[in-house]
Design a protein around this motif. Structure first.
Motif: not given
Length: 461
Positions: A171, A173, A196, A226, A228, A244, A246, A251-254
């Protein structure tokens, strides 16, 4: 005064290599070149070439889906083996680097595989302390990936790192909305990575034609990214094996990996420019005139380090024009006003030359010939993917001001469209060309009536 070289080039990318090879091989100049990394620069080693090969690899899933739509019911992409691909990719890049080196060697260029900085207006200092003098110095150091200045950003990769990964993340970002970010998002999603993409704007590819931007934005989501929008990371923190992120909306995501694709900065830091009177732009780019000459008569610069039009073919043309002017006795400038470019998304690319609709509206009245449709090939397979063809025309002169294509192999089409547009072709001349049928490109010569007309705006839209 005698010099060690007629020309010393700092930077072994496409622009610097072209200048060195032509100066030595065609004009008999004594040339030295220093490169601190691999010969071939960003495009060959960590940019255009490996990226395009990864784009090809990433389309297997889409191709299999399309083939099922044509009746090949068992068509499957299968599992992607990153290690096998990377081994072949490394071998190909090495092959290309050796070609660059061989070309320089045949031309008689003396190569220095180390960093060089400016000591004064006619002297460079190599990393081993050796100093070399030159009648002319050409800076062709390109650019380097930029970071966004947030806490923990050292935990993120930059675009150069994508080709060096030991394994694909599960996964990821991807931060940014420019062509590098969008291409890399296409690649990662196509290779099976849960991708993402976070971008602060309301549509990706700022600076491109808005209608094309909207189609590209939609396509990214359709191919599994995804996306955003209106979102920017504010902090990165290590959480075990994950990072992680922020965001500014709270919001936050890993993720297994975070990659910044937020632009590139001119590579001038630590180059010794403080030892010269070379002027810089506010963003650190080297200021040059139409002849690629800096504020110091003996020092020139080409390519991304000047932040004019940051594309490999432009750097090559600038380097060649500089050599023709200084060593060949043939004064040549580069016209930066009409330069074609392409964003290699999948399944449809975005390609452009000339003015965008927004730029044309700001200049004066403009007729917009535009069509959006589902192309035969993908429509038959059940896809809702859209193609766009657009021409922008001056209603007074009938001259075509810009062309924008969103569709399969748009990059191949725009190369041909750029020729007549660069020659000042009119819409009537486009219309006089008999179409090739059935093709998507035939729309460029069959759009008879403008879809809309804009009068002059006081400012860009």
């Amino acid at each position: 005064m005698s010099f060690d070289y007629d020309l010393f080039v700092i930077g072994g990318g496409s622009g610097g290599v072209r200048a060195a090879r032509i100066a030595a091989g065609e004009y008999g100049a004594k040339v030295g070149l220093a490169e601190e990394s691999r010969m071939g620069g960003t495009c060959v080693i960590r940019g255009c070439v490996p990226k395009k090969l990864m784009i090809f690899a990433s389309q297997a899933g889409l191709m299999a889906e399309e083939m099922r739509g044509y009746g090949w019911s068992d068509a499957q992409a299968g599992a992607f083996d990153w290690e096998v691909f990377r081994e072949k990719l490394d071998a190909e890049l090495t092959r290309l680097e050796l070609i660059y080196r061989a070309g320089l060697q045949r031309a008689g260029v003396e190569m220095h595989d180390q960093r060089a900085i400016l000591a004064d207006h006619h002297t460079v200092e190599l990393a081993d302390g050796t100093r070399k003098t030159a009648r002319h110095i050409l800076i062709a150091t390109g650019g380097r990936p930029a970071r966004i200045g947030i806490p923990g950003e050292e935990l993120a990769m930059v675009s150069d790192d994508l080709f060096l990964m030991d394994k694909l993340p599960r996964r990821a970002l991807l931060v940014g909305g420019g062509f590098i970010a969008c291409e890399f998002a296409t690649i990662l999603a196509g290779l099976g990575v849960d991708t993402v993409q976070a971008y602060r704007g309301d549509a990706v590819l700022r600076g491109f034609d808005r209608e094309a931007r909207d189609l590209a934005t939609l396509q990214l989501s359709q191919v599994g990214v995804d996306l955003r929008l209106g979102l920017t990371p504010t902090r990165l923190e290590r959480q075990g094996e994950e990072v992680e992120a922020s965001f500014d909306d709270g919001s936050s995501d890993r993720f297994d990996a975070v990659l910044f694709a937020t632009g590139r900065d001119p590579y001038t830091r630590g180059l010794g420019l403080e030892n010269t009177e070379v002027r810089l732009k506010p963003n650190g780019a080297i200021e040059v005139d139409d002849w690629s000459q800096t504020s110091v008569p003996s020092i020139f610069a080409v390519g991304d380090v000047t932040d004019r039009v940051n594309l490999t073919p432009v750097a090559i043309r600038e380097g060649h024009s500089f050599v023709d002017t200084v060593f060949g006795g043939r004064a040549r400038k580069v016209d930066h006003s009409i330069v074609a470019s392409a964003v290699y998304l999948r399944p449809h690319e975005l390609a452009t030359v000339g003015l965008t609709e927004e730029e044309a509206r700001a200049r004066g009245p403009v007729d917009v010939y535009s069509t959006v449709f589902r192309p035969m090939r993908s429509m038959f397979a059940g896809s809702d993917a859209k193609v766009m063809m657009k021409l922008l025309v001056d209603p007074e002169t009938d001259k075509v001001l810009g062309c924008h294509i969103f569709g399969p192999e748009a990059g191949e089409m725009i190369q041909l469209a750029a020729i007549p547009i660069g020659m000042g072709a009119t819409k009537a001349q486009f219309d006089a060309t008999i179409a090739v049928h059935p093709t998507a490109a035939e729309e460029l010569v069959t759009m008879r009536n403008p879809s809309r007309r804009h009068e002059r705006l006081t400012a860009p839209a």
